[in-house]
Write an enzyme that holds these catalytic residues in place. Structure first.
Site, PDB file in Angstrom:
ATOM      1  N   TRP A 189       0.872  -1.211   0.070  1.00  0.00           N
ATOM      2  CA  TRP A 189       0.034  -0.014  -0.026  1.00  0.00           C
ATOM      3  C   TRP A 189       0.953   1.172   0.140  1.00  0.00           C
ATOM      4  O   TRP A 189       2.059   1.287   0.791  1.00  0.00           O
ATOM      5  CB  TRP A 189      -0.994   0.146   1.112  1.00  0.00           C
ATOM      6  CG  TRP A 189      -1.723   1.438   1.229  1.00  0.00           C
ATOM      7  CD1 TRP A 189      -2.757   1.800   0.420  1.00  0.00           C
ATOM      8  CD2 TRP A 189      -1.535   2.376   1.959  1.00  0.00           C
ATOM      9  NE1 TRP A 189      -3.066   3.000   0.831  1.00  0.00           N
ATOM     10  CE2 TRP A 189      -2.366   3.646   1.543  1.00  0.00           C
ATOM     11  CE3 TRP A 189      -0.350   2.899   3.024  1.00  0.00           C
ATOM     12  CZ2 TRP A 189      -2.058   4.719   2.217  1.00  0.00           C
ATOM     13  CZ3 TRP A 189      -0.296   4.001   3.643  1.00  0.00           C
ATOM     14  CH2 TRP A 189      -1.130   5.077   3.334  1.00  0.00           C
ATOM     15  N   GLU A 230      -2.985  -3.071  -2.476  1.00  0.00           N
ATOM     16  CA  GLU A 230      -4.032  -2.476  -1.827  1.00  0.00           C
ATOM     17  C   GLU A 230      -4.528  -0.884  -2.427  1.00  0.00           C
ATOM     18  O   GLU A 230      -3.594  -0.063  -2.313  1.00  0.00           O
ATOM     19  CB  GLU A 230      -3.661  -2.149  -0.288  1.00  0.00           C
ATOM     20  CG  GLU A 230      -4.817  -1.711   0.522  1.00  0.00           C
ATOM     21  CD  GLU A 230      -4.551  -1.377   1.983  1.00  0.00           C
ATOM     22  OE1 GLU A 230      -3.465  -1.888   2.105  1.00  0.00           O
ATOM     23  OE2 GLU A 230      -5.634  -1.039   2.679  1.00  0.00           O
ATOM     24  N   LYS A 232      -6.829   2.740  -2.746  1.00  0.00           N
ATOM     25  CA  LYS A 232      -7.653   3.600  -1.749  1.00  0.00           C
ATOM     26  C   LYS A 232      -8.197   4.531  -2.498  1.00  0.00           C
ATOM     27  O   LYS A 232      -7.916   5.061  -3.673  1.00  0.00           O
ATOM     28  CB  LYS A 232      -6.324   4.189  -0.641  1.00  0.00           C
ATOM     29  CG  LYS A 232      -7.008   4.879   0.422  1.00  0.00           C
ATOM     30  CD  LYS A 232      -6.075   5.022   1.333  1.00  0.00           C
ATOM     31  CE  LYS A 232      -6.470   5.588   2.654  1.00  0.00           C
ATOM     32  NZ  LYS A 232      -5.364   5.931   3.685  1.00  0.00           N
ATOM     33  N   ASP A 263      -9.647  -2.859   1.241  1.00  0.00           N
ATOM     34  CA  ASP A 263      -9.663  -2.259   2.699  1.00  0.00           C
ATOM     35  C   ASP A 263     -11.291  -1.744   2.771  1.00  0.00           C
ATOM     36  O   ASP A 263     -11.517  -0.959   1.931  1.00  0.00           O
ATOM     37  CB  ASP A 263      -8.745  -1.416   2.825  1.00  0.00           C
ATOM     38  CG  ASP A 263      -8.671  -0.736   4.325  1.00  0.00           C
ATOM     39  OD1 ASP A 263      -9.821  -0.434   4.845  1.00  0.00           O
ATOM     40  OD2 ASP A 263      -7.659  -0.807   4.804  1.00  0.00           O
ATOM     41  N   HIS A 266     -11.666   1.969   2.406  1.00  0.00           N
ATOM     42  CA  HIS A 266     -11.253   2.669   1.097  1.00  0.00           C
ATOM     43  C   HIS A 266     -12.017   2.914  -0.246  1.00  0.00           C
ATOM     44  O   HIS A 266     -11.432   2.842  -1.126  1.00  0.00           O
ATOM     45  CB  HIS A 266      -9.790   1.952   0.603  1.00  0.00           C
ATOM     46  CG  HIS A 266      -8.714   1.808   1.631  1.00  0.00           C
ATOM     47  ND1 HIS A 266      -7.421   1.491   1.418  1.00  0.00           N
ATOM     48  CD2 HIS A 266      -8.652   2.414   2.935  1.00  0.00           C
ATOM     49  CE1 HIS A 266      -6.652   1.993   2.415  1.00  0.00           C
ATOM     50  NE2 HIS A 266      -7.306   2.454   3.357  1.00  0.00           N
ATOM     51  N   HIS A 290      -8.634  -6.214   4.194  1.00  0.00           N
ATOM     52  CA  HIS A 290      -8.330  -5.283   5.337  1.00  0.00           C
ATOM     53  C   HIS A 290      -9.455  -4.933   5.958  1.00  0.00           C
ATOM     54  O   HIS A 290     -10.084  -3.909   5.518  1.00  0.00           O
ATOM     55  CB  HIS A 290      -7.351  -4.190   4.953  1.00  0.00           C
ATOM     56  CG  HIS A 290      -6.005  -4.438   4.847  1.00  0.00           C
ATOM     57  ND1 HIS A 290      -5.241  -3.387   4.713  1.00  0.00           N
ATOM     58  CD2 HIS A 290      -5.516  -5.607   5.162  1.00  0.00           C
ATOM     59  CE1 HIS A 290      -3.811  -3.675   4.785  1.00  0.00           C
ATOM     60  NE2 HIS A 290      -3.949  -5.088   5.155  1.00  0.00           N
ATOM     61  N   ASP A 298     -12.113   7.225   5.782  1.00  0.00           N
ATOM     62  CA  ASP A 298     -11.394   5.998   6.157  1.00  0.00           C
ATOM     63  C   ASP A 298     -10.843   6.169   7.690  1.00  0.00           C
ATOM     64  O   ASP A 298      -9.443   6.201   7.811  1.00  0.00           O
ATOM     65  CB  ASP A 298     -10.157   5.826   5.230  1.00  0.00           C
ATOM     66  CG  ASP A 298      -9.453   4.595   5.529  1.00  0.00           C
ATOM     67  OD1 ASP A 298      -9.673   3.716   5.933  1.00  0.00           O
ATOM     68  OD2 ASP A 298      -8.306   4.824   5.149  1.00  0.00           O
ATOM     69  N   ASP A 300     -10.749   4.311  10.444  1.00  0.00           N
ATOM     70  CA  ASP A 300      -9.941   2.926  11.026  1.00  0.00           C
ATOM     71  C   ASP A 300     -10.429   2.884  12.307  1.00  0.00           C
ATOM     72  O   ASP A 300      -9.873   2.552  13.460  1.00  0.00           O
ATOM     73  CB  ASP A 300      -8.386   3.445  11.161  1.00  0.00           C
ATOM     74  CG  ASP A 300      -7.857   3.161   9.590  1.00  0.00           C
ATOM     75  OD1 ASP A 300      -7.790   2.175   8.904  1.00  0.00           O
ATOM     76  OD2 ASP A 300      -7.536   4.167   8.934  1.00  0.00           O
ATOM     77  N   ASP A 330      -7.484  -4.021   9.918  1.00  0.00           N
ATOM     78  CA  ASP A 330      -6.553  -2.983   9.774  1.00  0.00           C
ATOM     79  C   ASP A 330      -7.307  -1.962  10.358  1.00  0.00           C
ATOM     80  O   ASP A 330      -8.388  -1.135   9.856  1.00  0.00           O
ATOM     81  CB  ASP A 330      -6.426  -2.935   8.175  1.00  0.00           C
ATOM     82  CG  ASP A 330      -5.397  -1.529   8.137  1.00  0.00           C
ATOM     83  OD1 ASP A 330      -4.949  -0.989   9.157  1.00  0.00           O
ATOM     84  OD2 ASP A 330      -5.340  -1.174   6.791  1.00  0.00           O
TER      85      ASP A 330
HETATM   86  C1  RNT Z   1      -3.925   2.679   4.719  1.00  0.00           C
HETATM   87  C2  RNT Z   1      -3.976   1.323   4.373  1.00  0.00           C
HETATM   88  C3  RNT Z   1      -2.903   0.594   4.948  1.00  0.00           C
HETATM   89  C4  RNT Z   1      -2.347   0.908   6.623  1.00  0.00           C
HETATM   90  C5  RNT Z   1      -1.307  -0.077   6.933  1.00  0.00           C
HETATM   91  C6  RNT Z   1      -0.915   0.357   8.204  1.00  0.00           C
HETATM   92  O1  RNT Z   1      -5.036   3.558   4.560  1.00  0.00           O
HETATM   93  O2  RNT Z   1      -5.197   0.943   4.936  1.00  0.00           O
HETATM   94  O3  RNT Z   1      -3.176  -0.940   4.936  1.00  0.00           O
HETATM   95  O4  RNT Z   1      -3.527   1.051   7.181  1.00  0.00           O
HETATM   96  O5  RNT Z   1      -0.405  -0.697   6.129  1.00  0.00           O
HETATM   97 ZN    ZN Z   2      -5.409  -1.242   5.014  1.00  0.00          ZN
END
Ligand code: RNT
Ligand code: ZN
Length: 425
Positions: A189, A230, A232, A263, A266, A290, A298, A300, A330
Site C-alpha cells: 500500500w 491495496e 484507496k 480495505d 477505502h 483489510h 477511512d 480506521d 486494519d
Molecule cells: C492505509 C492502508 C494501509 C495501512 C497499514 C498500516 O490507508 O489501509 O493498509 O493502514 O498498512
Molecule cells: Zn489497509
C-alpha cells in the site's frame, strides 16, 4: 449452575436447534478452527514502529487519534500485548507486521537495507506460538515520502529507493513463509496522491506500473509468499487523486495474477465490499481483506459486528471462498485500551464467520432455486436470531479462551498489572 456447565448446556440446545434446519454444529466448529486471521501489529503502538528517527505518520495519508495510556514502547512490550490479545481470541492466527517493526539494535538500517535477520525475534516468537507472519513494506512516515509520492514519484532516486525497499520486503515475507510453514502475504500500500486536482492523472500511474513490475520481477514461490496490492479512494493530503485507485490495482492484479487487497475503509462511504467478492473471485486467484470500519471517512475504527461485516463473511462462506480470501484486520484506535481493540475486532470477525457458517444454506439455496422468495426471506430473517452466541461461547471454551462478557475482565487486570506501569517510565 456454574458458567462452564451453562455454556455446555446452551450449546447442546443450540446444536439441536441448528440440526433441525440442517446445520451440523460440530462440523462448523472444526471448520472455523482452521481459519487464520491476521492481527495487525500496528494497533498496539499507534503505527509507531521501532525506527529511531523522528517522523510524521501523516507523511503517508494516515492518522491515529487518541492518547490512551499504556501503549507498547518496544518490541518486547508489543509481543507481550499481542500474546495477551491472542490468548483472548479462539484459534491459531497470524500477525501482520510492517517493515518499520524491524529490530535493528543500536544500528540505523535504512529501509532499503532491511533483511530477514532484522525480524529474527519476530520469527522465533511466531514459531513458539504457532503463528504465521504477514508483511508490508512501509512507504510512509519517511523523509522520502514527505512530498506525498513514493513508487509513483516523478523523482527517479525516490522511486528507486522504494523499489529497493519493496524488493527486500518480498524476500523477508518469503522467508517468513519458509521458516514458519504458513504462507505470508506481502501487501503493498502506498500513500501516493495529490492534495489538489492534478493535470495528469496518467503520468503517476504509468510510473507506478514500472515500479511494481520492477518489484515483482523476481519469481517467488506462492506457497511461501503471496503479493497483494491495496487500493484507496483518498487519504489525508491526497484528497483529489490517489495513484493506486481501485481500477488501477484491479487491472494490475489481474494482469500479474497476484492478490487484490480490499480495505473496507477505502471506498465511498456508502460503498460496501461484500458484493465485490463473488465477481472478483471469478477472475482473480485470491483476495486480501483489510477489515476495518470507516466512519464518515477511512477512520480506521475497531471492527464492530455490523451488517457490513456480516455481509462480507456471508459472501465468503456462501461462495466457499475461505481458501482464497486472506483475512486481515486494519484499524488503529488510540482512544481505548489497545488490547481490547484487537480482541473486539478479531472476535467480531470470527463471530461473523461463525454466523455465516451456521446459516441453513442448503434449505435457503433450494428455496432460491425453486423461486420461492417468500421462504428465502423468511428463513434469512429467522436466521438472524438463531443461537449463534451459544455456539460461539462453546467454541471459545473448547479453545481455552474466555467467553463473551468474561474476556474483558482479563484485559482490565492486564491494564492494571502491566499497562498502567508503563506510564511512569
Ligand atoms: C492505509 C492502508 C494501509 C495501512 C497499514 C498500516 O490507508 O489501509 O493498509 O493502514 O498498512
Ligand atoms: Zn489497509
Amino acid at each position: 449452575m456454574n458458567a462452564e456447565k451453562r455454556i455446555e448446556n446452551a450449546y447442546l440446545i443450540a446444536k439441536e436447534q441448528f440440526a433441525e434446519i440442517g446445520v451440523d454444529c460440530d462440523k462448523v466448529l472444526k471448520e472455523i478452527s482452521k481459519i487464520r486471521i491476521s492481527l495487525h501489529c500496528w494497533q498496539g503502538d499507534d503505527v509507531a514502529g521501532f525506527e529511531k528517527s523522528g517522523k510524521n505518520l501523516s507523511d503517508g495519508g494516515i492518522q491515529v487519534t487518541g492518547a490512551y495510556p499504556g501503549k507498547a514502547r518496544n518490541p518486547e512490550e508489543l509481543r507481550q500485548d499481542l500474546s495477551k490479545a491472542l490468548s483472548l481470541i479462539p484459534g491459531k492466527h497470524k500477525v501482520n507486521l510492517h517493515a518499520i517493526y524491524a529490530e535493528c539494535g543500536a544500528k540505523t538500517v535504512e529501509r532499503d537495507e532491511l533483511d530477514v535477520s532484522h525480524f529474527a525475534n519476530w520469527i522465533s516468537w511466531a514459531r513458539k506460538n504457532s503463528l504465521g507472519l504477514d508483511f508490508n513494506p512501509t512507504f510512509f512516515a519517511h523523509k522520502l515520502a514527505s512530498d506525498g509520492f513514493t513508487l509513483s514519484s516523478g523523482k527517479k532516486n525516490v522511486r528507486e529507493f522504494w523499489i529497493r525497499h519493496a524488493r527486500q520486503c518480498r524476500k523477508i515475507s518469503n522467508e517468513f513463509g519458509k521458516k514458519l510453514g504458513v504462507v505470508s502475504v506481502n501487501n503493498i500500500w502506498i500513500p501516493d496522491g495529490y492534495k489538489d486536482t492534478p493535470f495528469s492523472r496518467l503520468a503517476p500511474r504509468q510510473r507506478l506500473i514500472e515500479s511494481l513490475d520492477a518489484i515483482l520481477e523476481e519469481p517467488m514461490e506462492k506457497k511461501y509468499t503471496l503479493d497483494a496490492v491495496e487500493s484507496k479512494l483518498f487519504g489525508i493530503g491526497s484528497e483529489s487523486y490517489v495513484t493506486g485507485s481501485h481500477e488501477f490495482y484491479l487491472a494490475y492484479a489481474l494482469r500479474k495474477n497476484i492478490l487484490l487487497c480490499l480495505d473496507t475503509g477505502h471506498f465511498h462511504p456508502t460503498e460496501t465490499i461484500s458484493d465485490k467478492i463473488s465477481s472478483l473471485l471469478l477472475f482473480l486467484d485470491g483476495l486480501l481483506l483489510h477489515v476495518s470500519r470507516g466512519i464518515r471517512w477511512d477512520s480506521d475504527h475497531v471492527v464492530a459486528y455490523t451488517d457490513d461485516l456480516r455481509a462480507i463473511s456471508e459472501e465468503i462462506v456462501r461462495g466457499s471462498h475461505l481458501a482464497q480470501v486472506h483475512l486481515g484486520l486494519d484499524y488503529f484506535d488510540a482512544s481505548i485500551n489497545r488490547i481490547a481493540a484487537w480482541t473486539v475486532g478479531a472476535r467480531n470477525l470470527l463471530k461473523s464467520l461463525l454466523a455465516a457458517m451456521l446459516e441453513p444454506a442448503k434449505i435457503i439455496r433450494q428455496m432460491e432455486n425453486e423461486g420461492n422468495y417468500t421462504a428465502r426471506l423468511a428463513l434469512l430473517e429467522d436466521a438472524k436470531l438463531a443461537p449463534v452466541g451459544a455456539v460461539w461461547n462453546f467454541y471459545c471454551a473448547t479453545k481455552n479462551v474466555p467467553p463473551d462478557s468474561a474476556w474483558m475482565k482479563e484485559v482490565e487486570a492486564y491494564e492494571k498489572n502491566v499497562l498502567s506501569l508503563r506510564q511512569s517510565s
